[in-house]
Design a protein around this motif. Structure first.
Motif, PDB file in Angstrom:
ATOM      1  N   ARG A  49      14.666 -43.143  24.427  1.00 57.77           N
ATOM      2  CA  ARG A  49      13.169 -42.735  24.789  1.00 57.77           C
ATOM      3  C   ARG A  49      12.281 -43.544  24.032  1.00 57.77           C
ATOM      4  O   ARG A  49      11.110 -43.749  24.335  1.00 57.77           O
ATOM      5  N   SER A  50      12.755 -43.048  22.634  1.00 62.99           N
ATOM      6  CA  SER A  50      11.816 -43.414  21.545  1.00 62.99           C
ATOM      7  C   SER A  50      11.541 -45.179  21.488  1.00 62.99           C
ATOM      8  O   SER A  50      10.477 -45.472  21.192  1.00 62.99           O
ATOM      9  N   ASP A  51      12.746 -46.053  21.958  1.00 61.59           N
ATOM     10  CA  ASP A  51      12.674 -47.239  21.784  1.00 61.59           C
ATOM     11  C   ASP A  51      11.386 -47.605  23.074  1.00 61.59           C
ATOM     12  O   ASP A  51      10.725 -48.695  22.938  1.00 61.59           O
ATOM     13  N   ALA A  52      11.550 -46.769  24.234  1.00 60.74           N
ATOM     14  CA  ALA A  52      10.831 -47.223  25.356  1.00 60.74           C
ATOM     15  C   ALA A  52       9.358 -46.954  24.862  1.00 60.74           C
ATOM     16  O   ALA A  52       8.285 -47.678  25.189  1.00 60.74           O
ATOM     17  N   TYR A  53       9.126 -45.827  24.116  1.00 58.89           N
ATOM     18  CA  TYR A  53       7.726 -45.671  23.879  1.00 58.89           C
ATOM     19  C   TYR A  53       7.183 -46.416  22.859  1.00 58.89           C
ATOM     20  O   TYR A  53       6.206 -46.814  22.905  1.00 58.89           O
ATOM     21  N   GLU A  54       8.122 -46.921  21.964  1.00 53.96           N
ATOM     22  CA  GLU A  54       7.539 -47.829  20.766  1.00 53.96           C
ATOM     23  C   GLU A  54       7.364 -49.273  21.578  1.00 53.96           C
ATOM     24  O   GLU A  54       6.178 -49.658  21.085  1.00 53.96           O
ATOM     25  N   LYS A  55       7.909 -49.618  22.270  1.00 60.35           N
ATOM     26  CA  LYS A  55       7.700 -50.933  23.137  1.00 60.35           C
ATOM     27  C   LYS A  55       6.274 -50.927  23.980  1.00 60.35           C
ATOM     28  O   LYS A  55       5.534 -51.625  23.848  1.00 60.35           O
ATOM     29  N   ASN A  56       5.937 -49.593  24.489  1.00 56.52           N
ATOM     30  CA  ASN A  56       4.615 -49.439  25.271  1.00 56.52           C
ATOM     31  C   ASN A  56       3.403 -49.211  24.116  1.00 56.52           C
ATOM     32  O   ASN A  56       2.313 -49.781  24.229  1.00 56.52           O
ATOM     33  N   ILE A  57       3.774 -48.629  22.962  1.00 53.04           N
ATOM     34  CA  ILE A  57       2.633 -48.501  21.756  1.00 53.04           C
ATOM     35  C   ILE A  57       2.547 -50.069  21.354  1.00 53.04           C
ATOM     36  O   ILE A  57       1.309 -50.280  21.183  1.00 53.04           O
ATOM     37  N   ILE A  58       3.404 -50.495  21.378  1.00 52.89           N
ATOM     38  CA  ILE A  58       3.293 -52.124  20.641  1.00 52.89           C
ATOM     39  C   ILE A  58       2.728 -52.718  21.527  1.00 52.89           C
ATOM     40  O   ILE A  58       1.585 -53.649  21.224  1.00 52.89           O
ATOM     41  N   ARG A  59       2.814 -52.778  22.846  1.00 57.25           N
ATOM     42  CA  ARG A  59       2.257 -53.537  23.792  1.00 57.25           C
ATOM     43  C   ARG A  59       0.740 -53.347  24.062  1.00 57.25           C
ATOM     44  O   ARG A  59       0.025 -54.191  24.164  1.00 57.25           O
ATOM     45  N   ALA A 592      -1.192 -47.273  14.645  1.00 57.73           N
ATOM     46  CA  ALA A 592       0.168 -47.329  15.784  1.00 57.73           C
ATOM     47  C   ALA A 592       1.325 -47.171  15.151  1.00 57.73           C
ATOM     48  O   ALA A 592       2.232 -46.563  15.891  1.00 57.73           O
ATOM     49  N   ASP A 593       1.657 -47.719  13.822  1.00 63.14           N
ATOM     50  CA  ASP A 593       3.038 -47.646  13.305  1.00 63.14           C
ATOM     51  C   ASP A 593       3.181 -45.920  13.127  1.00 63.14           C
ATOM     52  O   ASP A 593       4.307 -45.409  13.495  1.00 63.14           O
ATOM     53  N   LEU A 594       2.286 -45.000  12.941  1.00 66.38           N
ATOM     54  CA  LEU A 594       2.184 -43.763  12.633  1.00 66.38           C
ATOM     55  C   LEU A 594       2.406 -43.241  14.154  1.00 66.38           C
ATOM     56  O   LEU A 594       3.320 -42.340  14.330  1.00 66.38           O
ATOM     57  N   GLU A 595       1.724 -43.749  15.281  1.00 67.27           N
ATOM     58  CA  GLU A 595       1.986 -43.292  16.628  1.00 67.27           C
ATOM     59  C   GLU A 595       3.462 -43.559  16.880  1.00 67.27           C
ATOM     60  O   GLU A 595       4.052 -42.628  17.676  1.00 67.27           O
ATOM     61  N   ILE A 596       3.995 -44.401  16.734  1.00 67.12           N
ATOM     62  CA  ILE A 596       5.365 -44.925  16.832  1.00 67.12           C
ATOM     63  C   ILE A 596       6.332 -44.000  16.220  1.00 67.12           C
ATOM     64  O   ILE A 596       7.386 -43.365  16.824  1.00 67.12           O
ATOM     65  N   GLU A 597       6.128 -43.656  14.991  1.00 64.77           N
ATOM     66  CA  GLU A 597       7.039 -42.490  14.143  1.00 64.77           C
ATOM     67  C   GLU A 597       6.848 -41.349  15.228  1.00 64.77           C
ATOM     68  O   GLU A 597       7.649 -40.589  15.174  1.00 64.77           O
ATOM     69  N   LYS A 598       5.524 -40.922  15.405  1.00 66.01           N
ATOM     70  CA  LYS A 598       5.552 -39.677  15.985  1.00 66.01           C
ATOM     71  C   LYS A 598       6.396 -39.668  17.436  1.00 66.01           C
ATOM     72  O   LYS A 598       6.945 -38.707  17.837  1.00 66.01           O
ATOM     73  N   GLY A 599       6.314 -40.845  18.117  1.00 66.48           N
ATOM     74  CA  GLY A 599       7.106 -41.030  19.179  1.00 66.48           C
ATOM     75  C   GLY A 599       8.685 -40.754  19.169  1.00 66.48           C
ATOM     76  O   GLY A 599       9.583 -40.691  19.853  1.00 66.48           O
ATOM     77  N   ILE A 600       9.231 -41.051  18.000  1.00 66.49           N
ATOM     78  CA  ILE A 600      10.484 -40.848  17.515  1.00 66.49           C
ATOM     79  C   ILE A 600      10.914 -39.617  17.661  1.00 66.49           C
ATOM     80  O   ILE A 600      12.095 -39.110  17.529  1.00 66.49           O
TER      81      ILE A 600
END
Length: 741
Positions: A49-59, A592-600
């Motif tokens: 789920r985190s990988d999918a969330y990370e891709k969305n954030i990056i996009r 964005a990086d911090l948002e990705i970390e939160k998504g993990i």
């Protein structure tokens, strides 16, 4: 092939019957395998789920793959013109153009480029090969400034590392738990294993049966585990998440493999012992220690018997308490790790970095204008020099150095002085004072704006090295002359490093020191290899020999600003920076990086893992104590036949329960405190200059874990007592019925 198939079917059939007729023996193994499957499933599901969330954030954050900075008109035309390859197939498109003005009112443009195609990396390689040299040829002789966004990278965060490390540690703990449980089972059923081996069972047959039993248990526990980990993962991720086929397959393979590996060592130990030794040995005899003294226990009373009972089985108590408490301590440490992860999410981060080129510096006038922008919360600039790089060091009194610090003796200031050269001398003014003031500071840091004062953070790698306070004196080596007749030659210095190098320099040179007073001490600033020492510009120049000239500054935005607000501020700052000339504004994208970390969901995953580990301790206690006291039933019956009343027999169980509870509480509290301290120190060491984690002793957590450990250990003994009473009552009823007939 048919023989192998037959053997597998036969082993599975035998294992199923063994579990069916001895189900109570296998309840602990069922629970542990169930916890194993749940833990593995949660970690893998959250990672997916985190990988999918990370891709969305990056996009969303990085709509482009590449940013080209400060292009002139000719370069801009080139980028626009060559947006197509020779086959007229587009490989990139211009997503955005932003114009800025330099101090000569020349127009410059930042261009954001989106690569077209499924494989962005390959398209980027093609873009660099074809167009970088061409764009550079139309430049002004300066290197091409560009930024590769995380959209070109597979990962922008530590999700893979965290998930891999979490999975490895969880599997390791689960392996240890399964091995411990199997060792307990073997120790309590040595007679049965002896008979089985006497009938011809060798190591391969023992492994075959044990692995088959674990696999049958894995089969029956899988569906409940699937339901639980799906629910837990959905709660952690904030939405319903059903695991993919790959996750389900990985969970089955990992849990089956681990359950099979966990029996190899215990069965190897069993197979090395002669069957007769198993048959003739009393169960748990290796835990019994004879006091080697004779005494009439019936006359001595039950108090003596209770104490001797504890003494006789002390090896057993040590082993079971160590095993059960180890998982409680691990659960406490993992749960505390979730606190550290939560604190990591709240760290401040810069939104932009301004770099000044040519003869332009970041001076007070530029600083005042930059800090005047609405939304700019704080700026951070830094000019520093490390003392060891130019043969300087800082000396203090020997008593000020903490135990374990690597300060060395300073002969130039007497026997009671020590020094270190990993000191980062940093220029200090009003703007730096504002930055320093956000930390926990003792003293008056504004005094360091004057000469003769320093502000110091007495830590390296976030570990305290000095016990100093405001008003103390420090001595900084300003200049040096070579000694005559030194035993160490200057040529040898190139072969030395760290403390050995500093000791050699102290032998070769005489130093002139500048006495300075500590104006303030910073308690919680993140530190790396060097210890920060702040001083005014004049002192900085005197000690380092360099003028103060800031070449870059980090800009921190207000925490309430949205992504659109930050982008608007970025455009304003770029237009403003263009007036000054050679100034580049680079967004850090740390939000964005911090948002990705939160998504993990690191804290949530750690909490879930801690709960699973905490649930393993009761399994060990109840399984071991139930079997252990079942084997002591004959002892209790003998005492009863000799005239002991139930209340006297109960005292034995109560005393054992109290011993277990007290020792479990003490061991869990002590080692949980130690594990928390180690985790805190390790986290600070790893974080370095990125983050400082303040230590707060988790009283509630450790107390709860210690109390639960004590209560569960005591409850396991008392449940065994009630089972004994119930069994004796049932046996009495049967005897009464037979007599009546």
């Amino acid at each position: 092939m048919s023989d192998l198939s037959y053997r597998i079917k036969s082993s599975i059939r035998t294992a199923y019957k063994s579990i069916k007729f001895n189900f109570r023996q296998f309840i602990p193994f069922f629970c542990i395998i169930f916890f194993l499957q749940v833990g593995v499933g949660v970690i893998l599901s959250v990672k997916n789920r985190s990988d999918a969330y990370e891709k969305n954030i990056i996009r969303d954050e990085y709509r482009v793959h590449l940013v080209l900075y400060n292009l002139n008109d000719a370069q801009l035309v080139t980028v626009r013109k060559y947006g197509y390859d020779n086959n007229n197939a587009s490989i990139y498109r211009i997503a955005e153009e932003q114009q800025v003005l330099d101090r000569f009112d020349d127009r410059r443009t930042d261009v954001r480029i989106s690569l077209i195609g499924d494989d962005a990396k390959e398209q980027y390689k093609l873009f660099k090969a074809r167009y970088f040299g061409l764009i550079l040829s139309y430049g002004d002789g300066e290197p091409l400034s560009y930024y590769e966004t995380p959209a070109l990278k597979e990962k922008t965060s530590g999700s893979a590392l965290f998930s891999g490390l979490s999975l490895f540690l969880f599997l390791l703990l689960s392996f240890g738990l399964l091995t411990a449980i199997y060792t307990i089972r073997i120790n309590n059923y040595r007679f049965e294993y002896g008979i089985y081996m006497a009938c011809g069972a060798d190591y391969r047959k023992l492994i075959e049966n044990s692995v088959s039993e674990n696999w049958v248990l894995s089969f029956f526990s899988f569906l409940p585990a699937l339901a639980v980990w799906t629910a837990v993962s959905s709660v952690i991720c904030g939405k319903f998440f059903f695991p993919t086929f790959g996750i389900i397959l990985a969970d089955i393979l990992l849990s089956s493999t681990l359950s099979a590996l966990s029996v190899l060592l215990p069965m190897l130990v069993v197979s090395k012992i002669y069957p007769l030794q198993h048959i003739t040995a009393a169960d748990n005899s290796n835990y019994v220690v004879s006091p080697r003294r004779s005494r009439d226990l019936l006359k001595a009373g039950f108090g003596v018997y209770q104490r001797l009972s504890v003494f006789r089985f002390r090896k057993y108590y040590v082993r079971i308490i160590a095993c059960a408490c180890a998982f409680t301590v691990a659960a406490c440490a993992v749960y505390y790790g979730s606190y550290i992860g939560q604190e990591d999410m709240s760290r401040p981060y810069p939104s932009f970095t301004l770099s000044f080129g040519g003869s332009l510096d970041y001076d007070p006038e530029v600083s005042e204008q930059l800090r005047g922008f609405e939304g700019v919360k704080m700026t951070f600039k830094k000019q520093s020099e490390v003392g060891g790089y130019f043969n300087s060091h800082l000396a203090v009194k020997d008593a000020d150095a903490t135990l374990g610090s690597d300060f060395v003796g300073c002969p130039g200031l007497g026997k009671n002085a020590v020094c270190h050269d990993r000191m980062e001398y940093t220029a200090f003014d009003r703007e730096v004072l504002d930055y320093v003031s956000q930390f926990d500071v003792d003293g008056e840091p504004e005094k360091a704006l004057e000469g003769g004062y320093v502000v110091i953070c007495p830590s390296r790698y976030n570990s305290k090295q000095l016990e100093i306070k405001p008003g103390d004196k420090v001595y900084i080596a300003v200049s040096f002359t070579e000694k005559e007749g030194a035993e160490v030659s200057k040529g040898e210095l190139n072969m030395l490093s760290d403390e050995r190098l500093l000791r050699a320099e102290l032998e070769i040179y005489d130093y002139r020191y500048k006495e300075m007073t500590v104006a303030a001490v910073i308690n919680d600033m993140p530190t790396g290899e060097n210890m920060p020492v702040y001083m005014c510009d004049a002192d900085f120049k005197e000690i380092t020999g360099k003028e103060v000239a800031y070449r870059s500054v980090d800009v921190y935005c207000d925490g309430s600003m949205t992504k659109d607000d930050i982008e608007t501020l970025e455009k304003k700052i770029k237009n403003w920076a263009g007036v000054f000339g050679d100034v580049s504004v680079t967004p850090t994208h740390l939000a964005a990086d911090l948002e990705i970390e939160k998504g993990i969901r690191i804290p949530d995953v750690l909490k879930a893992t801690g709960i699973v580990l905490a649930c393993c301790a009761p399994v060990i206690w109840f399984f071991s104590e139930t079997v252990f006291y079942e084997k002591r039933r004959n002892e209790a019956q003998l005492l009863s036949f000799l005239g002991a009343e139930n209340r006297e027999i109960k005292k034995i169980y109560v005393s054992d329960a109290l011993v277990n509870a007290l020792i479990s509480f003490a061991v869990t509290a002590a080692f949980s405190s130690l594990s928390v301290a180690v985790m805190h120190a390790a986290a600070n060491r790893i974080a370095g200059e990125a983050m400082y984690y303040r230590f707060s002793y988790p009283v509630v957590l450790i107390t709860a874990m210690s109390l639960s450990s004590a209560l569960i250990s005591a409850a396991a003994v008392m449940i065994a007592y009630f089972r004994f009473i119930k069994g004796e009552s049932g046996q009495t009823d049967r005897l009464f019925d037979e007599t009546k007939v």
